[in-house]
Design a protein around this motif. Sequence first.
Motif, short mmCIF file in Angstrom:
data_model
loop_
_atom_site.label_atom_id
_atom_site.label_comp_id
_atom_site.label_asym_id
_atom_site.label_seq_id
_atom_site.Cartn_x
_atom_site.Cartn_y
_atom_site.Cartn_z
N GLN A 308 0.82 -1.20 0.00
CA GLN A 308 0.00 0.00 0.00
C GLN A 308 0.86 1.26 0.00
OE1 GLN A 308 -3.01 0.18 -0.62
NE2 GLN A 308 -3.49 2.30 -0.15
N LEU A 309 1.96 1.24 0.73
CA LEU A 309 2.85 2.40 0.76
C LEU A 309 3.43 2.68 -0.62
CD1 LEU A 309 4.74 1.84 4.14
CD2 LEU A 309 3.00 3.56 3.65
N VAL A 310 3.81 1.63 -1.32
CA VAL A 310 4.34 1.79 -2.67
C VAL A 310 3.25 2.34 -3.59
CG1 VAL A 310 5.26 0.59 -4.69
CG2 VAL A 310 6.10 0.02 -2.40
N ALA A 311 2.05 1.80 -3.46
CA ALA A 311 0.94 2.25 -4.31
C ALA A 311 0.61 3.72 -4.09
CB ALA A 311 -0.30 1.39 -4.03
N GLN A 312 0.80 4.19 -2.87
CA GLN A 312 0.49 5.59 -2.55
C GLN A 312 1.67 6.52 -2.76
OE1 GLN A 312 -1.03 5.72 1.46
NE2 GLN A 312 -2.98 4.76 0.92
N GLY A 313 2.83 5.97 -3.13
CA GLY A 313 4.00 6.81 -3.33
C GLY A 313 4.76 7.12 -2.07
N GLY A 314 4.44 6.42 -0.99
CA GLY A 314 5.15 6.63 0.27
C GLY A 314 6.51 6.00 0.30
N ALA A 315 6.80 5.15 -0.66
CA ALA A 315 8.11 4.52 -0.80
C ALA A 315 8.31 4.17 -2.26
CB ALA A 315 8.21 3.26 0.07
N GLU A 316 9.57 4.11 -2.66
CA GLU A 316 9.86 3.87 -4.07
C GLU A 316 9.68 2.40 -4.44
OE1 GLU A 316 13.71 5.30 -5.00
OE2 GLU A 316 13.29 7.37 -4.41
N THR A 317 10.11 1.52 -3.57
CA THR A 317 10.05 0.08 -3.85
C THR A 317 9.52 -0.64 -2.62
OG1 THR A 317 12.28 -0.35 -3.01
CG2 THR A 317 12.08 0.29 -5.34
N LYS A 543 -6.79 -3.47 9.36
CA LYS A 543 -7.99 -2.65 9.61
C LYS A 543 -7.66 -1.17 9.58
CE LYS A 543 -11.64 -2.10 13.12
NZ LYS A 543 -12.11 -2.58 14.45
N SER A 544 -6.55 -0.79 10.22
CA SER A 544 -6.14 0.61 10.23
C SER A 544 -4.65 0.71 10.52
CB SER A 544 -6.92 1.42 11.27
OG SER A 544 -6.63 0.96 12.58
N VAL A 545 -4.05 1.84 10.10
CA VAL A 545 -2.62 2.06 10.29
C VAL A 545 -2.37 3.51 10.66
CG1 VAL A 545 -0.32 1.96 9.24
CG2 VAL A 545 -2.07 0.32 8.54
N GLU A 546 -1.53 3.70 11.66
CA GLU A 546 -1.09 5.05 12.02
C GLU A 546 0.43 5.06 12.18
OE1 GLU A 546 -2.98 6.54 15.48
OE2 GLU A 546 -4.98 6.61 14.60
N SER A 547 1.04 6.18 11.80
CA SER A 547 2.47 6.36 12.00
C SER A 547 2.71 7.77 12.48
CB SER A 547 3.23 6.10 10.69
OG SER A 547 4.61 6.36 10.86
N ASN A 548 3.17 7.88 13.70
CA ASN A 548 3.41 9.20 14.29
C ASN A 548 2.18 10.10 14.19
OD1 ASN A 548 6.14 8.58 14.89
ND2 ASN A 548 6.68 8.97 12.76
N GLY A 549 1.03 9.51 14.49
CA GLY A 549 -0.21 10.27 14.50
C GLY A 549 -0.83 10.48 13.15
N ARG A 550 -0.19 9.98 12.09
CA ARG A 550 -0.72 10.15 10.73
C ARG A 550 -1.33 8.84 10.26
NH1 ARG A 550 1.30 9.05 5.68
NH2 ARG A 550 3.30 8.45 6.59
N ALA A 551 -2.59 8.89 9.87
CA ALA A 551 -3.27 7.68 9.40
C ALA A 551 -2.91 7.40 7.95
CB ALA A 551 -4.78 7.83 9.55
N VAL A 552 -2.80 6.13 7.61
CA VAL A 552 -2.55 5.71 6.24
C VAL A 552 -3.86 5.23 5.65
CG1 VAL A 552 -1.33 4.07 4.76
CG2 VAL A 552 -0.16 5.07 6.73
N SER A 553 -4.25 5.77 4.51
CA SER A 553 -5.51 5.36 3.89
C SER A 553 -5.36 3.97 3.30
CB SER A 553 -5.93 6.35 2.81
OG SER A 553 -4.95 6.40 1.78
N LEU A 554 -6.42 3.18 3.41
CA LEU A 554 -6.41 1.81 2.91
C LEU A 554 -7.50 1.66 1.85
CD1 LEU A 554 -6.10 -0.02 6.36
CD2 LEU A 554 -4.27 0.43 4.72
N PRO A 555 -7.26 0.83 0.85
CA PRO A 555 -8.26 0.65 -0.20
C PRO A 555 -9.47 -0.12 0.31
CG PRO A 555 -6.46 -0.90 -0.50
CD PRO A 555 -6.05 0.01 0.63
#
Length: 765
Positions: A308-317, A543-555
């Motif tokens: 999901q991080l790759v799909a959202q552009g949060g990481a390159e690979t 179900k849900s993800v947070e990192s340093n108070g920032r939520a990651v959207s899930l499909p």
Amino acid sequence: MGRADERRARQRGGRRAATGRRRSSQAGGKSGIRRLFTWKKILGTFLGLCLLGIGGFIVLYMMIDIPEGNADAQLQSNVYKYADGSVMTRDGERNREIVDLAHVPKKVQMTFVAAENKTFYKDSGVDLKGTARGLVNTLSGKGAQGGSTITQQYVKNYYLSQEQTVSRKLKELVISLKLDREKSKDYILAGYINTSYYGRGAYGIQAAAQAYYRVDADKLTVEQGAYLAALLQAPNQYDWAIASATGKELVQKRWDYVLNNMVEEGWLDQGERAAMKFPVPKDPKPTPGLGGQKGYLVEAANAELARQLVAQGGAETTKDALALIKRGGWTITLNIDKKKQSSLEKAVKDQLTDEVDKKDPDDTKAQAGAVSVDPRTGAVVAMYGGVSYFDHYTNNATRTDYQPASTFKPVVLAAALEEGAETQDGEQIAANTVYDGKSRRPVVDNGRKVGFAPENEDDTNYGDITVQTAMNQSVNSVFAQLGVDVGMSKVLDVGGKLGMDTEKLQAVPAQTLGTMGASPLQMAGVYATLDNHGKKVTPTLIKSVESNGRAVSLPDAVGDQVISRDAADAVTSVLTGVVDDGTARVSVRNNPDRDGQKVAGKTGTAENNVTAWFNGYTPSLVTTVGVFGEDPKPPHGHVSLHHVLGKPRINGGDVPAKIWAEYMFDVQTEVTEFDLETDQGAAVEPPVSQTPSESPTESEEPSESPTTEEPTETPTTQTPTETPTTEAPTETPSETPPSSSPPPSQSTSQTPDTPVDPQIRDQNP
């Protein structure tokens, strides 16, 4: 001056004036574009842009300072929670011990230089070509392509983030240049090998040396160092414990590349290199808190989040994304229901692991994998990955190297109903359509025999039977013909829509018998989509993800209508017959805890009894259970389940169905009925009992090889990949690369009409 001279002077002046007028006329005739784009102006513009770029870079260089390192300063655990918010486990404490470069043998140091950046000791810390290529790729949306120096990689890992942006790449360039000017090469190399991620939860060379070879960094050999250096390119794919045959081949080539570079650069003697042998790493050792099923759940969740991080552009690979996750600071809530998870584990324990005699070599071959999904939400509420994460590292719930066997037959029927397919005689296919169930009956396409004639279980001839009865008894000959009537390309297309990986499969009749590879997770998605009336369900662990108070959207796990409700509901209706009047009746229909619960499902048993399945569902829950035959000794190949638990064989209606029934009837809190919009199938039109034309033998689901009219034919389908059973407690592989699995085979799942105990005798042909 005389008059003659004056006349000649006037004539000469006239000619000059005329020439001047002609030149003026010609100059005036020049186009505006030519006046605008003279070579002088073009050159001036180019030089101006160069000066502007240089000036801009100088400004950036002056404005950007080397920041404080954040990779160590912000180390945290990752917290994994159950669906109810209670803590499941913690993971992500950085397993790393900084070692001075002097404690790493010089030749081991050079393996990293040879692997990543041969010009490291000569360059200025940056690869301008690679950086420019990376910037262009970022701007054009092509992702990560192009190389970078050791200095740049260290800057990215230690000072910056893995995000794919132009600003991050420019910062990386400036900081790398400054770092190279201000720090020694040894300082940078030490930072690089101490901060890099090597897989198995190991950060830094000391942790990696312990994780892979059980030695300290100062005791590493050149061979071992070359493996660790090679590993950095793809820690998950190249980890020997979890690598497929392809992965092992790739890492050995990378290992050779590193050592050959060292010889080329004069850092290693050719004779010494020739004597070196690949140093196979030791098996992973446990990490606290990931024992039992938790390790499987954590690694599967990490893999899902990384995608999901790759799909959202949060990481390159994917590699960068997994490294980012491993840095810690994530709170990941899973869809796992504690009660259901506990119940699934208990069911496997009661029906399989407690029954295993560890002294019996046959019993040690059985491995179970299971996934339970809510079809209304796509939530994975329970998952069973294996006997224990540190005893069997491969996650049996996500592995794709075993055949789904006859559990693929509902896909064939779904394709027939969705496409409105007709028989060779022009009759539209439905549950009550009659086919010839004779064993070894040649498959015909428009009057032409296609060279495929699969054998039914025990070579049983069923005569003329309906599609409903053929599904109940899992008659190979009927479904092979049915697939050709639909069109195998259409069958595979519907399989892909339902959630299987069918894109690269050959559209041949043998695929109707489930000869491709598929995981319990994938098959749970297929059956959940059928249960959800044809709306696509993608099994989702997070179900849900947070990192340093920032939520990651899930499909959204529930998508569009991929097949019609009528087709999906008709398949469900037919599959109730498998439970009530077919191969699952002994373990499911007759289970005393059923209490009238409506169930649809399908059994499956692969050729040579290598694997056995039961994929079943109620209106509110889908569960797939597979029992896989695996050699407990390396290289952990596929083996038969014959004689496991003292039985002639393990069939889909036996242990898998028993695990399914114990779990499902325990967690189902109320009896429910299917809401079906169909006028066909066993749920709405109970079929007339049809028996084989020859006296059936008493068994449940066999495994047969397909036959042609003459010799037995091996189908030319895509071979499923094989995953080793020593998966490291680190990143879960996103894709299982191909490896040395057995040739594609024909799963059969036919049982005579009489419900009997499947243990009576071995009936493999």
